[in-house]
Design an enzyme around this catalytic site. Structure first.
Site, PDB file in Angstrom:
ATOM      1  N   GLY A  46       0.841  -1.186   0.000  1.00 12.06           N
ATOM      2  CA  GLY A  46       0.000   0.000   0.000  1.00 12.06           C
ATOM      3  C   GLY A  46       0.879   1.239   0.000  1.00 12.06           C
ATOM      4  N   GLN A  51       3.026   9.839   1.478  1.00  9.37           N
ATOM      5  CA  GLN A  51       4.360   9.234   1.542  1.00  9.37           C
ATOM      6  C   GLN A  51       5.259   9.663   0.386  1.00  9.37           C
ATOM      7  OE1 GLN A  51       2.491   5.175   2.177  1.00  9.37           O
ATOM      8  NE2 GLN A  51       4.417   4.923   3.267  1.00  9.37           N
ATOM      9  N   CYS A  91       5.960  -0.502   7.194  1.00  8.08           N
ATOM     10  CA  CYS A  91       5.612   0.716   6.476  1.00  8.08           C
ATOM     11  C   CYS A  91       6.813   1.123   5.629  1.00  8.08           C
ATOM     12  CB  CYS A  91       5.282   1.814   7.482  1.00  8.08           C
ATOM     13  SG  CYS A  91       4.888   3.391   6.713  1.00  8.08           S
ATOM     14  N   LEU A  92       6.558   1.486   4.376  1.00  6.80           N
ATOM     15  CA  LEU A  92       7.658   1.900   3.501  1.00  6.80           C
ATOM     16  C   LEU A  92       8.338   3.162   4.025  1.00  6.80           C
ATOM     17  CD1 LEU A  92       6.054   1.219   0.008  1.00  6.80           C
ATOM     18  CD2 LEU A  92       7.694  -0.207   1.256  1.00  6.80           C
ATOM     19  N   HIS A 133      -4.361   1.655   7.507  1.00  7.23           N
ATOM     20  CA  HIS A 133      -2.981   2.150   7.670  1.00  7.23           C
ATOM     21  C   HIS A 133      -2.741   3.331   6.723  1.00  7.23           C
ATOM     22  CE1 HIS A 133       1.561   1.188   7.920  1.00  7.23           C
ATOM     23  NE2 HIS A 133       1.472   2.054   6.920  1.00  7.23           N
ATOM     24  N   GLU A 134      -3.204   3.193   5.466  1.00 14.44           N
ATOM     25  CA  GLU A 134      -2.952   4.259   4.478  1.00 14.44           C
ATOM     26  C   GLU A 134      -3.805   5.503   4.759  1.00 14.44           C
ATOM     27  OE1 GLU A 134      -0.357   3.765   2.882  1.00 14.44           O
ATOM     28  OE2 GLU A 134      -0.247   1.588   3.052  1.00 14.44           O
ATOM     29  N   HIS A 137      -2.073   7.604   7.118  1.00 12.83           N
ATOM     30  CA  HIS A 137      -1.045   8.453   6.493  1.00 12.83           C
ATOM     31  C   HIS A 137      -1.656   9.767   6.011  1.00 12.83           C
ATOM     32  CE1 HIS A 137       2.659   6.190   6.401  1.00 12.83           C
ATOM     33  NE2 HIS A 137       2.098   5.128   5.852  1.00 12.83           N
TER      34      HIS A 137
HETATM   35 ZN    ZN Z   1       2.823   3.180   5.811  1.00 13.42          ZN
END
Ligand code: ZN
Length: 172
Positions: A46, A51, A91-92, A133-134, A137
């Protein structure tokens, strides 16, 4: 298509609250394609626009094993949540760290698709966790915010140290 740079914790830009998308046009679809390319290359399941330093309410996800089930959520809004599930999340933007986070098991979401059509869908399992989660963000929130202050600051210090080492390596 182009790969985008992913911001990493504790970059303050990850704390900005994204604003709604007002027009779903070709420029937005080009951004969506770049976000998928960036997410698949990372690799991740995702990616939120926040991000990649675009502060609009947009996220992409694909939790399938074969990476052939792309989902786009524009202006996502959670209408209903139920159940509880605990998942080890990564998480990226927090590379290398995985921690258990408690979230709703099922969600009902209203959103626009890549053609700007209004949709409503029910999601469960990993996709439901990923969408929650997204969306966090987009609100400037990270999964490390669910951890203790001590754990979060340990992760922050380690990531800052790694980044200093990387910078030193570039200079050397
Ligand atoms: Zn993340």
């Amino acid at each position: 298509m182009a790969k985008l740079t992913i911001l990493e914790f504790p970059d303050p830009r990850l704390r900005k609250k994204a604003v709604p998308v007002d027009t779903v046009d070709d420029a937005l679809r080009a951004l969506i394609d770049d976000m998928f390319e960036t997410m698949y290359a990372a690799p991740g399941i995702g990616l939120a626009a926040t991000q990649v330093d675009v502060h609009r309410r947009l996220l992409v996800a694909d939790v399938s094993a074969d990476k052939d089930d792309p989902h786009v959520f524009i202006n996502p809004e959670i209408l209903e949540k139920d159940g509880v599930t605990v998942t080890e999340e990564g998480c990226l933007s927090v590379p290398g760290y995985y921690e258990e986070v408690k979230r709703a098991e099922h969600i009902r979401v209203r959103y626009l698709d890549r053609d700007g059509r209004e949709r409503e869908g029910e999601f469960e399992g990993l996709l439901a966790v990923c969408v929650q989660h997204e969306i966090d963000h987009l609100d400037g929130k990270l999964f490390v915010d669910y951890l203790s202050e001590a754990k979060r600051s340990r992760i922050r210090k380690k990531l800052e140290k790694e980044r200093r080492h990387q910078a030193a390596a570039v200079v050397a």
